[in-house]
Structure formats: structure tokens, C-alpha cells
Design an enzyme around this catalytic site. Sequence first.
Site, mmCIF file in Angstrom:
data_model
loop_
_atom_site.group_PDB
_atom_site.id
_atom_site.type_symbol
_atom_site.label_atom_id
_atom_site.label_comp_id
_atom_site.label_asym_id
_atom_site.label_seq_id
_atom_site.Cartn_x
_atom_site.Cartn_y
_atom_site.Cartn_z
ATOM 1 N N HIS A 1 0.864 -1.177 0.000
ATOM 2 C CA HIS A 1 0.000 0.000 0.000
ATOM 3 C C HIS A 1 0.911 1.242 0.000
ATOM 4 O O HIS A 1 2.011 1.194 0.534
ATOM 5 C CB HIS A 1 -0.843 -0.052 1.277
ATOM 6 N N ASP B 1 2.704 -4.516 8.195
ATOM 7 C CA ASP B 1 1.522 -3.700 7.927
ATOM 8 C C ASP B 1 0.315 -4.624 8.066
ATOM 9 O O ASP B 1 0.008 -5.400 7.171
ATOM 10 C CB ASP B 1 1.615 -3.106 6.524
ATOM 11 N N GLN C 1 -4.853 -4.913 7.032
ATOM 12 C CA GLN C 1 -5.875 -5.812 6.495
ATOM 13 C C GLN C 1 -5.953 -7.142 7.229
ATOM 14 O O GLN C 1 -6.918 -7.877 7.054
ATOM 15 C CB GLN C 1 -5.624 -6.069 5.004
ATOM 16 N N LYS D 1 -10.859 -0.048 9.983
ATOM 17 C CA LYS D 1 -11.021 -1.243 9.150
ATOM 18 C C LYS D 1 -11.486 -2.442 9.972
ATOM 19 O O LYS D 1 -11.663 -3.539 9.437
ATOM 20 C CB LYS D 1 -9.702 -1.575 8.454
ATOM 21 N N CYS E 1 -4.703 2.586 -3.718
ATOM 22 C CA CYS E 1 -3.441 2.979 -3.054
ATOM 23 C C CYS E 1 -2.367 1.933 -3.223
ATOM 24 O O CYS E 1 -1.543 1.717 -2.316
ATOM 25 C CB CYS E 1 -3.665 3.261 -1.576
HETATM 26 C C1 PLP Z 1 -2.559 -3.001 3.390
HETATM 27 C C2 PLP Z 1 -2.875 -1.619 3.835
HETATM 28 N N1 PLP Z 1 -1.933 -0.885 4.428
HETATM 29 C C3 PLP Z 1 -2.164 0.363 4.869
HETATM 30 C C4 PLP Z 1 -3.375 0.949 4.709
HETATM 31 C C5 PLP Z 1 -3.543 2.352 5.178
HETATM 32 O O1 PLP Z 1 -4.475 2.428 6.199
HETATM 33 P P1 PLP Z 1 -4.960 3.861 6.684
HETATM 34 O O2 PLP Z 1 -5.526 4.556 5.502
HETATM 35 O O3 PLP Z 1 -5.988 3.540 7.709
HETATM 36 O O4 PLP Z 1 -3.766 4.553 7.234
HETATM 37 C C6 PLP Z 1 -4.409 0.229 4.113
HETATM 38 C C7 PLP Z 1 -5.758 0.778 3.950
HETATM 39 O O5 PLP Z 1 -6.140 1.382 3.014
HETATM 40 C C8 PLP Z 1 -4.145 -1.079 3.659
HETATM 41 O O6 PLP Z 1 -5.089 -1.779 3.047
#
Ligand code: PLP
Lengths: 421, 421, 131, 131
Positions: free
Chosen positions: B137, B214, B217, B240, B379
Site C-alpha cells: 500500500h 503492515d 488488512q 477497518k 493505493c
Molecule cells: C494493506 C494496507 N496498508 C495500509 C493501509 C492504510 O491504512 P490507513 O488509511 O488507515 O492509514 C491500508 C488501507 O487502506 C491497507 O489496506
Amino acid sequence: MESANFPLFTIILMTLNIQKIRADFPILNREVKPGVQLVYLDSTATSQKPLAVIDAMDSYYRNSNANIHRGVHTLAEEATKLYEDAREKIAKFINAPSARQIIYTRNTTESINLIAYTWARANLKAGDLVILTEMEHHSNLVPWHILQAERGIELEFIPVTDNGLLDLDVYKTLLSRSPRLVSFTHMSNVLGTINPAREMIVMAHAVGAITILDAAQSIPHLKVDVQNLGADFVAFSAHKMCGPTGIGALYGRLELLEAMPPFLGGGDMIKEVKLRSFRTNSLPYKFEAGTPAIAEAIGFGAAVDYLNSIGMDNIAEHEHEITEYALERLEEIPGLKLFGPSADKKGGVAAFTLEGIHPHDVAQILDKDGIAVRAGHHCAQPLHEKFGIPATSRASFYLYSTKNEVDMLIQGIYKVKELFA
Amino acid sequence: MESANFPLFTIILMTLNIQKIRADFPILNREVKPGVQLVYLDSTATSQKPLAVIDAMDSYYRNSNANIHRGVHTLAEEATKLYEDAREKIAKFINAPSARQIIYTRNTTESINLIAYTWARANLKAGDLVILTEMEHHSNLVPWHILQAERGIELEFIPVTDNGLLDLDVYKTLLSRSPRLVSFTHMSNVLGTINPAREMIVMAHAVGAITILDAAQSIPHLKVDVQNLGADFVAFSAHKMCGPTGIGALYGRLELLEAMPPFLGGGDMIKEVKLRSFRTNSLPYKFEAGTPAIAEAIGFGAAVDYLNSIGMDNIAEHEHEITEYALERLEEIPGLKLFGPSADKKGGVAAFTLEGIHPHDVAQILDKDGIAVRAGHHCAQPLHEKFGIPATSRASFYLYSTKNEVDMLIQGIYKVKELFA
Amino acid sequence: MDDLYREVIIEHYKNPAYRGKLDPHDITFADNNPLCGDHIQIDLRVGDNNIVTDARFDGHGCAISQASADLLIESIIGKPLDEVKKLNKQDVLDLLGIDLGPVRLKCALLSLKVLKAGVYGLGEASDDLVE
Amino acid sequence: MDDLYREVIIEHYKNPAYRGKLDPHDITFADNNPLCGDHIQIDLRVGDNNIVTDARFDGHGCAISQASADLLIESIIGKPLDEVKKLNKQDVLDLLGIDLGPVRLKCALLSLKVLKAGVYGLGEASDDLVE
Ligand SMILES: Cc1ncc(COP(=O)(O)O)c(C=O)c1O
Ligand SMILES: Cc1ncc(COP(=O)(O)O)c(C=O)c1O
């Protein structure tokens, strides 16, 4: 007892409104313990929230919750619109030229740190002078301590006089040393002092310095017009102005925001990402990385609507009246020492010490009667050190505060004195 | 059609639960437009919120709202307790050894940036190797791009195979180059791939690298045990996992967190502040500057309670069943191309393209039937580039998703195809 | 009027028996409560068999922090260091005879934290010491 | 079935009249929609009196972005640059004949943004161009 500045008509009108206003805040009906009604005198730490704000967020989660910007489905469009409409409201509230100049942050603290991590690290080098004041909140001190340790910038402080004002003569002298940045609070969260922001900013600009206004305590209580003040950056928090926790804002001049490097990297703040590089998005998104505080932004917008519906001038007038009354009554108490200037130079804050009794004990004993005041250094340790005390008790007022609550405070303080007599 | 892995008994039990679960989420009753019920298939972007979470925050604002830590009055004590209890719940939820190792942040993005601004800037120098993956991401790419530009660290990427898995052979080769840091996603938000985190972390530690997981998910959908995985840092977001916006968390190993310099400077993160210096507070406060997202932390805790009440294993089983069914049905559609591995290797995400029809158009037309899917690069632009496409449509599932909703999605996709035929 | 401010606490606050410094001393340690600026310094003399032969506290702060320091010092004089090392939160609350919320708990436990950091010879006092 | 996907839009998307490149050209500009990866490049030839004599767009993206590009190009051929400079959001919406939410609006306006950035000779396209 009433202030001579307010004709009777106004007072009556205001009194009527206050009862109506109090009904907007569900928590004010709370009993702290059976039979003991809450007397909330801690709005400087955080304000209470009107139903309109609570409901706006509730309704968002029940009806429109979705991630924003990137979605084309109905919920995502609704959420995006609500989130951006709130930004427009906030921009208007402080008379920012454009909503693009409103960056959502977590709070005032993050707003100031954002500047320290972006503008300051891009622009300040060893030896560069930054002017602060002795009455700053830790959030406008520690970011600069960190930068000083990292970069070797120089820090100087506008002194606070015995009666709680900034010494502008020393400020003038400091300005002659060509500071790059002047960062100061619009209103002290301990002394209540309302600093002459416009004048100080004009003086800073005259020597080419950039200015940051910590408006955490002013925007909730006064009409603040960022264009009129001329500040380059303005930082504030929603939770002190009837809004939710978890969201604040940074206003900045467009040229500065546009020239600044990004802060946090991630989703939404980018225009394009390759494996090894990225291009930043346009304002304000450039500084908003990841899923933002969506419900909170919406609550922030609702808070601004609410404050507008009452009128910032009315709020300031009401608080002034309460403060004047409170200072008068507090001054009568033997052994009680008040900090800060007289009512005409300050907002609704009364910090005090009681001879021989620690502020913590004062607050704790008042709490038994449901009276919530704060005790401690209020995140302004250097200011307390300056006055040679480790802590103060602090009562603070907002649009929902009443003279009756002031009376209960006074009564409570007498009880404290008795217990320790 | 049912998965062979689940005995009938379980399926019946689960089906019953899902109806009960759906009743917990007020938004699921919403009509997107008159007569058109919401079919929410966008939980990977953000999950919906159960009443228990909405009510926890509502009740906080109506009954206990106050600033925390520094207050001795009843509301401040209540708020502090609620805020810290939530931290305990979150720590238990991921089996962190201690709540002190849970730092509240805004979201996963801030959690990762926090590491980049503190641990990484204190430990990485020019030429140091950081290993990422091609399926990251943006929030696990851009912070490292920024550091690369600033410091000259080196970035290498574990490639993604055609069937959406990480190429662990290349990973092994990269590890032989003595990386300082390996940072990767536990579960891809596009492919759904669940990476072998434990194995990858063991391999990284064998060459002395620090690891960031990370878990944005994974934690919402699987039982994640940070001690079992052995990760040094774990980043995730409340929004999430049935929690509110505006709050996330960073878990870190104690020794690392303790050695790290602070991030944002301000109230609460300090032990002592003088005019020109400060001492940092102990963990976790050292990394929490300013008034935190108090209501949001409480909502986060309520979300964890809620997920526990359903059971993470039950949630994972249910999602697995839905995903298997969805992939089966999607595969039948002519011109539809699915991305990512087979159902046994992935979570509840189905990203796809439809020949000759842009994902935006797919999502927009599905929306007319109330079906909320996301379209775009999610993203993860480099991943899409890798597959030679600018965007995908993505349907994603959570504990409240049903097979009936999958059927409506399939029907909707056929309608889209007709319109463009 | 109020169980939090039992007479004994007010009494120990207003007329502490063990306020002061010891010079010479074998152990000394000081720390603040960052939340409110309470400050406690504790000096100990340690005799044969690691027995605390004398002790004093100095500092400033609220009635809770100062009274609990006075009560704590009173309770450890004549005790072996090994026993002092084992003192915990509940021991202090028992001395005070009250229940406290999380914020005031820090006031009450500051003296124990300082005492244990000193006895253990630590560089910095940690909240873990008073769990 | 759906006013957002009026037949004219699907038609311009599937069979655009002005897709392609112009070589040589007097003005060229390209940009992405960062939210979805839509890409538009526009080439213009400008003749006497600053009249657009020919124009083409290239790129990829959704039906809205591509159809609006095709419709926009169609509408500017033969127009003076001064008029092109004055085109705004509403003009594009009028061409499309639909109303759009904020996200899809970006798709619809991408071609106008690219066009105006090119005509104004800017280094980067800004959202301000299509207010
Ligand atoms: C795998 C992953 N990492 C990071 C993020 C970033 O999360 P956030 O937007 O809550 O910071 C997301 C969510 O969009 C994600 O799916
Ligand atoms: C003057 C002043 N500045 C900054 C802050 C910090 O605000 P926050 O804690 O919302 O970041 C406060 C509030 O405590 C304040 O009173």
C-alpha cells in the site's frame, strides 16, 4: 456585580440564551455522584459537546460511513462531500481565503509539529533564531527543543511580566536579531492573557520572520480572522471548540503550504506513486496521509455551525461577563492568589493558588461537590517555574458557564480552606 | 457450492449468526435510494460500525467527556480510565506483552511514518538496505521514498508472482545483502494475498533485520498474535476493524520503543519541560503528543470487544466461505479477470477487471443497484502497474457479508456488461 | 467530610514526622510526578544486615503525596532492605487507608517509586516499580 | 437504464471521433487523475488569429473521462484560444448532459484541466483551472 459595559437588555437576552444553550449539552445534566450535579469549569482543557455535534457523527456512522476521495459509490460520495463541506465551514469560520488552506490534523500539537517537520526543517539551519514566549504550551516548546537538538537553531523567549503580559519591549529587541520564525500563543491557557497577535505579527513580518499563531485557546472563544491577523500559520483543535477529539487543523498561507515538503507519506497525499518515487498531491491533500478522521471532520464542521448559530461575539461577551464576576469573587478569598492580567485583557481562565494547600488537593476536594477544575502545570511548566510554583488550580469558562457555577466554585474553595485550616 | 471444509452444523450456526450480526450494523438497513438497499462490498476500504461502537463514543460524549491524564476530577478520571482500558483491550487482542507497547496513532499510515521518523532516522544511513514488496500500500512505500530522498537509503522489492504471491526465492537473495529493515503487508488490500508473515520475519531476523508488519488488512480479519509472529513493529487502523475513524495503533517491541527518539513534541509525551529542554515521558505516552483521540480510543476498544464477542476464528471462517463462493461465481463471467491467488491463500478481497470496461464505470453502474464496490488503484499503484492495468474493481467482504450479496454483485456485473455490449 | 482527606492524611501532611534530609546517607533518590510537579527526595541510612536505620523525605506536593511519603518512611525504618524491595501499591494504599483513582494514585505512589528506585540503585524510576 | 450512462456517452466512449495524436502540433499537454489512473493527453494545432485548427486526445480511463474528452475536443475545433481559456466546469457538464458527484466530476474534468494547462502554457495542471 454586573459589568458596566453591558446594558441590562443584553444581559437578560444572554441569560435566557444560556439556559437554552445548556440544554444543548447533554453532559451538563449529569450527576457526578447521586445528588451531585456536574459543575464543569474545565473547558480550557477540553470543551463539552453539543448534541448537534454528537448527532452529526452518530448519523455519519449510521448512514454514510465510507472511505473518502477514492470511491464512486453513493456512501463514498456522501462521506467525501460531508468531509469537504466541513473543511469549507472551518475555512469560513476563520476567514481563510480558501478551504485548500485548511489541513486537517489530530490537534494543535500535530499542527505545530507539522510545521516543525516541514517548513522549519526545509528552512531553518544552525544558528537561525526562533522566538517563542515564556507562556507557551508545551506543544509550542517541545517541537522546537527537538529541532534545536537536531539542527542547532537558537531559541529566545519573550518574557512574561508579573501581571501576566508579554514584554513587548524585549520582543522588539529580539526582533532586531533577525529571527526566522516567531511562534506564540494567541491566548494563554493558564493566564488567560490575550496577546496582541496582529501587532506582534506585523512586527515580525517587518523583519522578515514567519509567524505561527497557536490559536488553540482563541478560536474557540473569540472571532478570529486569519487574514486580518496576517498570520502565516494558525494551529487549533476541534475538541476545545465544541468539536470532537481526534481532529484539529492547520491554516497556512498558500505560498508557504505549496512550497513545503510533505510530512507523512501514504495514501491520499500523493498524485502518483511508482515503486521508487512519488509525486505529491495538491493542497490540502498533500498533508493528509492515509484514511483521515472522517467522522471527526464532520463533527468539527458541526461544531463550527453550532458556534456560528450562537455567534462568536455573543460567546465572547458572555465569557467576559462570567470572568469578570469570577475574578471579583475569587479576589475576595483570603490566601488566594490569582495569576494573569485583569479581566479586560484576558479570556475565561482563572488560575490560582491557595496558600498552604496544593492545587491537586483543591481540585480533588472541589470534585466532591461535582466542581470540575484542573490542577497541575497545564502543560506550561516553564511558565509555572517562572512564577516559582509547581502548579495552579484553574477554573475556566465557556458559553455554557453560569454565574451560579462561579458561586458554587467560591463556596467550594471556602470548604477546602476549612478542611485544611 | 458450500466449502467442503465446513461441516453443515457450522454453516447453519454461522448463517444464523450473520443475520444477528447484520442487525448490529445500523447502516446495513439503509436504502441507498428509495427502494434500493445498500449492498456494502467495500470493507477493505473501511468497515461499517456496529451499534456497540457508535454507542460507546456517544455515551462518552454524553457522560464522561474530559481531557485525560492530567485531571483529578471525576470526568477526567473516568475518561482516563476508559482511554487506558481500551489500550489494554487492544493489547490483549493482538497478544502484546503489555499495553505500554500499544501507541495510539491516527491510522496505519501514521504508525508506519512514526517508525520512519523515529527508529529509521535514528538507525538508517546512506546505503542501508530496506526491503519492501511490490504489493505494498502507498502507506508502506511513500515514507521510505521520503527517507530515500533524504538519506540515500536503498530500497529493494520482493516481486509479486503472476498468481499474486510474494517470490520468496528473490526474498532470500535480497536477505543475503544484509538489509536493516524488512517492511511488508500481512495481507494485500488488492490481491487479498495472506503473506507468510511468521516465516518472513524469522528469515529477516536471521540476518539481523528489523521487521515492520503492515497489519491494516490482517488484524480486522484474522487472529493475529504479535508475539507468535515475532514482528518488531505492527501497524493497524481501527476503522477497518469495526472501529471509528481517526485512530490506529502501533505495536512495537519494548526495547525498540524505549530506545527510539520521540516523534511529535508537546503535552503528555513529556516528563518535564524547561524553557530550553525536555525529558520524554515513559511508554506509551512518549509517542502520544497533545490531546489524543479519546472518544476514538474508546470506540476502538469497543470494536475489539465486539470482534471478540463474535470470535476472530468465526469471522475468518465466514469470510473464507463467502470468498470461495464469490471467486467461483466471478470466474464464470466471460471477460472478467480476477487478480490474486486462490481462496485458500487469501482473505475476503476480489479485485477484477472487465474486458473493455473501465473499473470506474463498473463501480458507478453497480452503485445504481446499491452495490458498493471500490474502483481505482486502491493505493497500490505500483502493483497495478506491475499487472499492466491502471485500476481494478474490488469487492470485499467482512463478517456481515452474505452470499446473497455476492449474488447481487454477480447479477450487477452482468448488467454492466449489457450496457457496454 | 471526605474519606480521601481523612484526618490522618491532613495531619501527616501538615505535621510530617520524617520531613528532612540525611547527611551523610547511604542511599538517595529523587523524582517528580510529571503530571503535577510533585517532587520527592528520599535519603536512607542502611546499617548492619541491610537494615534501614534512618530515613527522611523531602519535597513538595499535594497532601496525598506528602502524607504517603511520611507514612511510608515511618513504615520502613527498622526494616531490612529486602522487605523494602517487596513493597507494592497495595502496601501504600493500606498505609493511607483510602482508595484512589488513577491520577491521584500516581501522587500516592511517587514516594514508593522513588524509594524503590533508590534501593534498587536504578538510574531512572519507572512505573513498573510500583505495580 | 441510467442517466449517467446516456447513450451519447457510451457512444463517444466506444467510438471516439477525436482519439489520436497530432504530429506536428503547437500545444501538447498530459496529466493523470491521481485517484483512478485516468490519463489524457491533448494535442492542438493553432492557426491564424489563434484559432484551434485541429485537436486530438489520447489516453485511457473510464467512459466519463474519455467521452468528455471526445466531446470537448469536438467543441473546441475552430474556436479561438481565448474562448478555450474561458471554458469551465459547467461547459463540460453541459456537453455531457449529466450531473456528477465530486469523484466522477474529476474524471469528467480531466480533459478540460489538461486542455487549459496546455493552452495557458503551465508547468503543472491545477484543479483551479476547472473551477
Ligand atoms: C494493506 C494496507 N496498508 C495500509 C493501509 C492504510 O491504512 P490507513 O488509511 O488507515 O492509514 C491500508 C488501507 O487502506 C491497507 O489496506
Ligand atoms: C495554548 C494551547 N496550545 C496548545 C494546546 C494543545 O492542544 P492539543 O492538546 O489539542 O494539541 C493547548 C491545549 O491544551 C493550549 O491550551
